[in-house]
Scaffold this motif. Structure first.
Motif, PDB file in Angstrom:
ATOM      1  N   PRO A  26       0.593  -1.310   0.143  1.00  7.63           N
ATOM      2  CA  PRO A  26       0.128  -0.192   0.393  1.00  7.63           C
ATOM      3  C   PRO A  26       0.946   1.464  -0.476  1.00  7.63           C
ATOM      4  N   ARG A  27      -0.070   1.923  -1.133  1.00  7.90           N
ATOM      5  CA  ARG A  27       1.778   3.242  -1.123  1.00  7.90           C
ATOM      6  C   ARG A  27       0.643   4.604  -0.277  1.00  7.90           C
ATOM      7  N   PRO A  28       0.973   5.314   0.068  1.00  4.43           N
ATOM      8  CA  PRO A  28       0.764   6.435   1.379  1.00  4.43           C
ATOM      9  C   PRO A  28       0.316   7.520  -0.017  1.00  4.43           C
ATOM     10  N   ASN A  29      -1.159   8.537   0.428  1.00  2.00           N
ATOM     11  CA  ASN A  29      -1.899   9.461  -0.766  1.00  2.00           C
ATOM     12  C   ASN A  29      -1.342  10.126  -0.093  1.00  2.00           C
ATOM     13  N   LEU A  30      -0.802  11.669  -0.396  1.00  2.59           N
ATOM     14  CA  LEU A  30      -0.013  12.768  -0.657  1.00  2.59           C
ATOM     15  C   LEU A  30      -1.391  13.948  -0.074  1.00  2.59           C
ATOM     16  N   LEU A  31      -1.674  14.551   1.171  1.00  6.80           N
ATOM     17  CA  LEU A  31      -2.655  14.945   1.460  1.00  6.80           C
ATOM     18  C   LEU A  31      -2.560  16.121   0.289  1.00  6.80           C
ATOM     19  N   ARG A  32      -4.232  16.185   0.086  1.00  9.19           N
ATOM     20  CA  ARG A  32      -4.880  17.441  -1.098  1.00  9.19           C
ATOM     21  C   ARG A  32      -5.363  18.253   0.123  1.00  9.19           C
ATOM     22  N   GLY A  33      -5.004  19.732  -0.743  1.00  9.21           N
ATOM     23  CA  GLY A  33      -5.762  20.834  -0.200  1.00  9.21           C
ATOM     24  C   GLY A  33      -4.945  21.380   0.728  1.00  9.21           C
ATOM     25  N   GLN A  34      -6.051  22.746   1.166  1.00  8.73           N
ATOM     26  CA  GLN A  34      -5.107  23.497   2.040  1.00  8.73           C
ATOM     27  C   GLN A  34      -4.740  23.711   3.446  1.00  8.73           C
TER      28      GLN A  34
ATOM     29  N   PRO B 189      -4.399  24.574   7.456  1.00  9.67           N
ATOM     30  CA  PRO B 189      -5.074  24.889   8.402  1.00  9.67           C
ATOM     31  C   PRO B 189      -4.534  25.835   8.362  1.00  9.67           C
ATOM     32  N   ALA B 190      -5.342  26.797   8.430  1.00  5.57           N
ATOM     33  CA  ALA B 190      -4.778  28.155   9.227  1.00  5.57           C
ATOM     34  C   ALA B 190      -3.383  28.877   9.907  1.00  5.57           C
ATOM     35  N   GLY B 191      -2.404  28.883   9.732  1.00  6.11           N
ATOM     36  CA  GLY B 191      -1.412  29.019  11.134  1.00  6.11           C
ATOM     37  C   GLY B 191      -0.883  28.153  11.173  1.00  6.11           C
ATOM     38  N   LEU B 192      -0.340  26.967  10.699  1.00  2.17           N
ATOM     39  CA  LEU B 192      -0.231  25.618  11.525  1.00  2.17           C
ATOM     40  C   LEU B 192       1.119  26.205  10.570  1.00  2.17           C
ATOM     41  N   TRP B 193       1.167  26.144   9.509  1.00  2.77           N
ATOM     42  CA  TRP B 193       2.431  25.695   8.782  1.00  2.77           C
ATOM     43  C   TRP B 193       3.802  26.978  10.344  1.00  2.77           C
ATOM     44  N   ASP B 194       3.480  28.026   9.716  1.00  5.91           N
ATOM     45  CA  ASP B 194       4.145  29.286  10.702  1.00  5.91           C
ATOM     46  C   ASP B 194       4.571  28.866  12.313  1.00  5.91           C
ATOM     47  N   GLY B 195       3.241  28.286  12.853  1.00  7.31           N
ATOM     48  CA  GLY B 195       3.092  27.794  14.793  1.00  7.31           C
ATOM     49  C   GLY B 195       4.456  26.955  14.353  1.00  7.31           C
ATOM     50  N   LEU B 196       4.674  25.817  13.557  1.00  2.00           N
ATOM     51  CA  LEU B 196       5.414  24.658  13.827  1.00  2.00           C
ATOM     52  C   LEU B 196       7.097  24.696  12.801  1.00  2.00           C
ATOM     53  N   ALA B 197       7.016  26.093  11.731  1.00  2.00           N
ATOM     54  CA  ALA B 197       8.187  26.137  11.736  1.00  2.00           C
ATOM     55  C   ALA B 197       9.226  27.280  12.950  1.00  2.00           C
ATOM     56  N   ASP B 198       7.457  28.264  13.612  1.00  2.00           N
ATOM     57  CA  ASP B 198       8.698  28.705  14.721  1.00  2.00           C
ATOM     58  C   ASP B 198       8.929  27.884  15.662  1.00  2.00           C
ATOM     59  N   GLN B 199       8.718  26.899  15.481  1.00  2.00           N
ATOM     60  CA  GLN B 199       9.303  25.545  16.897  1.00  2.00           C
ATOM     61  C   GLN B 199      10.784  25.273  16.628  1.00  2.00           C
TER      62      GLN B 199
ATOM     63  N   ARG C   2      10.111  20.092   0.923  1.00  2.00           N
ATOM     64  CA  ARG C   2       9.517  20.117  -0.751  1.00  2.00           C
ATOM     65  C   ARG C   2       8.218  20.836  -1.034  1.00  2.00           C
ATOM     66  N   MET C   3       8.075  22.022  -1.837  1.00  2.00           N
ATOM     67  CA  MET C   3       7.083  22.987  -2.602  1.00  2.00           C
ATOM     68  C   MET C   3       5.954  22.373  -3.394  1.00  2.00           C
ATOM     69  N   ASP C   4       6.357  21.262  -4.269  1.00  2.00           N
ATOM     70  CA  ASP C   4       5.793  20.972  -4.850  1.00  2.00           C
ATOM     71  C   ASP C   4       4.536  20.344  -4.622  1.00  2.00           C
ATOM     72  N   MET C   5       4.096  20.234  -3.644  1.00  2.00           N
ATOM     73  CA  MET C   5       2.911  19.590  -2.483  1.00  2.00           C
ATOM     74  C   MET C   5       1.551  20.399  -2.464  1.00  2.00           C
ATOM     75  N   ASP C   6       0.599  20.162  -2.255  1.00  2.00           N
ATOM     76  CA  ASP C   6      -0.057  21.067  -2.219  1.00  2.00           C
ATOM     77  C   ASP C   6      -0.276  21.430  -0.405  1.00  2.00           C
ATOM     78  N   ASP C   7      -0.990  22.091   0.305  1.00  2.00           N
ATOM     79  CA  ASP C   7      -0.295  22.505   1.731  1.00  2.00           C
ATOM     80  C   ASP C   7      -0.501  21.973   3.139  1.00  2.00           C
ATOM     81  N   ALA C   8      -1.466  20.976   2.648  1.00  2.00           N
ATOM     82  CA  ALA C   8      -2.071  20.321   3.744  1.00  2.00           C
ATOM     83  C   ALA C   8      -0.665  19.492   3.702  1.00  2.00           C
ATOM     84  N   ALA C   9      -0.344  19.112   2.656  1.00  2.00           N
ATOM     85  CA  ALA C   9       0.828  17.697   2.546  1.00  2.00           C
ATOM     86  C   ALA C   9       2.481  18.138   3.404  1.00  2.00           C
ATOM     87  N   GLN C  10       2.358  19.790   2.849  1.00  2.00           N
ATOM     88  CA  GLN C  10       3.491  20.392   3.549  1.00  2.00           C
ATOM     89  C   GLN C  10       3.279  20.209   4.932  1.00  2.00           C
TER      90      GLN C  10
END
Length: 359
Positions: free
Chosen positions: A160-168, A170-180, A214-222
């Motif tokens: 079984p292969r993982p499926n990359l997430l699609r879509g946006q 959650p607001a602010g989650l990238w910044d919060g994780l990046a800060d940590q 990598r940045m060539d994925m949807d925001d949710a996957a990133q």
């Protein structure tokens, strides 16, 4: 229980339930017949040396150029008899790829520490009393392998292969994780594609103290990948002069355990923000958990539960992002209730704009 402690306790309960759900999902996947067939199939193959890998690649590409195979990159390769044992046969007109196979011989010694004491055993010869036997490489011989695309027969079972997430995200989650991540002394690098980091979605380099995504994925996957890499930073950084627990040491030594922990953390952080990562996480965790010798995949997931839950809680406590409900009814004005009861709201942190975050 204080008003501050109750939401954390509720969050712990939800994370514990998520961990149990992950264990059950992994169990359902790895006990299926398809999974067993795929593992059995994979176990029949042996890893190739770098030189043989290059030989296979070059010859396969030449076959593709000549129109004998449909894809430029080889996938599964095996010998003639190996394919027969798997219910497949080499198609007429397909040429094998020449590689170098090791030739070994048995040697025996009654005094293993003395290199001069080792003697080669002839075919069928048994060692003498008290002698130690070892196999040694004595040369190479030419042999041939064929790619699966050059064969026909029984279907090849696929893991079984993982499926990359699609879509946006959650607001602010990238910044919060990046800060940590940056607060822990790691630089965050955004790369153009998986090829830049060896085919992965993300990579943590402890020597360079860099986390790449990598940045060539949807925001949710990133953002899911960023949570995964933060899990590695928190749990798997080499620590000098620190006595680790057995599990921590296992995670450092065994990539399977480390990947199970990091991806489980990503699932929990995502779930707390309403992001369902299970379509990626369950196959990913199952595959890595199956690589840990001496434990079933479910045992691996369960043995990592406490470290995962504690780490996920620590990450969530540092995030000021909107999260899913904590068990209280929607619309409940806690501040108003607290003031009516004569209790001031507990201050648990500040937002990035400097305003107080109360509970």
């Amino acid at each position: 229980m204080t008003t501050q402690a109750r939401p954390r306790a509720t969050r712990e309960e939800k994370l514990e339930a998520l961990q149990q759900q992950l264990s059950e999902s992994v169990a359902a996947l790895v006990t299926g017949e398809d999974w067993k067939r795929a593992l059995t199939f994979a176990a029949r193959f042996r890893s190739r040396s770098f030189n043989n890998t290059m030989l296979i690649y070059v010859q396969h590409y030449s076959a593709f150029d000549e129109g004998r195979v449909p894809e430029p990159t080889p996938t599964y390769v095996a010998g003639f008899q190996q394919w027969l044992s798997l219910g497949r046969h080499v198609e007429k007109g397909q040429h094998g790829y020449g590689i170098l196979a090791p030739v070994t011989a048995r040697f025996a010694s009654a005094n293993p520490s003395d290199e001069a004491s080792w003697r080669r055993l002839s075919r069928g010869e048994k060692p003498g009393f008290g002698e130690i036997v070892k196999s040694r490489l004595i040369g190479l011989k030419p042999t041939h392998v064929w790619d699966v695309s050059q064969t026909a027969g029984e279907p090849v079972p696929e893991m079984p292969r993982p499926n990359l997430l699609r879509g946006q995200a959650p607001a602010g989650l990238w910044d919060g994780l990046a800060d940590q991540i940056t607060a822990l002394g790691f630089e965050l690098r955004l790369v153009s594609s998986a090829a830049t980091i060896g085919g992965a979605n993300g990579l943590t380099d402890f020597l360079a103290r860099e986390v790449s995504v990598r940045m060539d994925m949807d925001d949710a996957a990133q953002v899911k990948t960023l949570a995964h890499e933060l899990g590695h930073v928190l749990l798997h950084a080499p620590r000098a002069n620190v006595i680790s627990t057995d599990l921590a040491a296992d995670a450092t030594l065994h990539r399977g355990i480390a990947e199970v922990e990091a991806e489980s953390i990503a699932l929990m952080v995502g779930a707390a923000h309403g992001l369902d990562t299970s379509s990626y996480t369950v196959p990913y965790v199952s595959t890595w958990a199956a690589s840990v010798a001496g434990k079933t995949p479910v045992e691996v997931v369960q043995s990592t539960a406490e470290r995962v839950r504690t780490s996920a809680l620590g990450i969530l406590d540092k995030l000021d992002t909107p999260k899913v409900g904590d068990g209280n009814p929607p619309g409940l004005d806690r501040d108003a209730l607290s003031h009516r009861a004569g209790v001031a709201p507990a201050i648990i942190g500040t937002r990035r704009d400097g305003s107080v975050l109360g509970l």
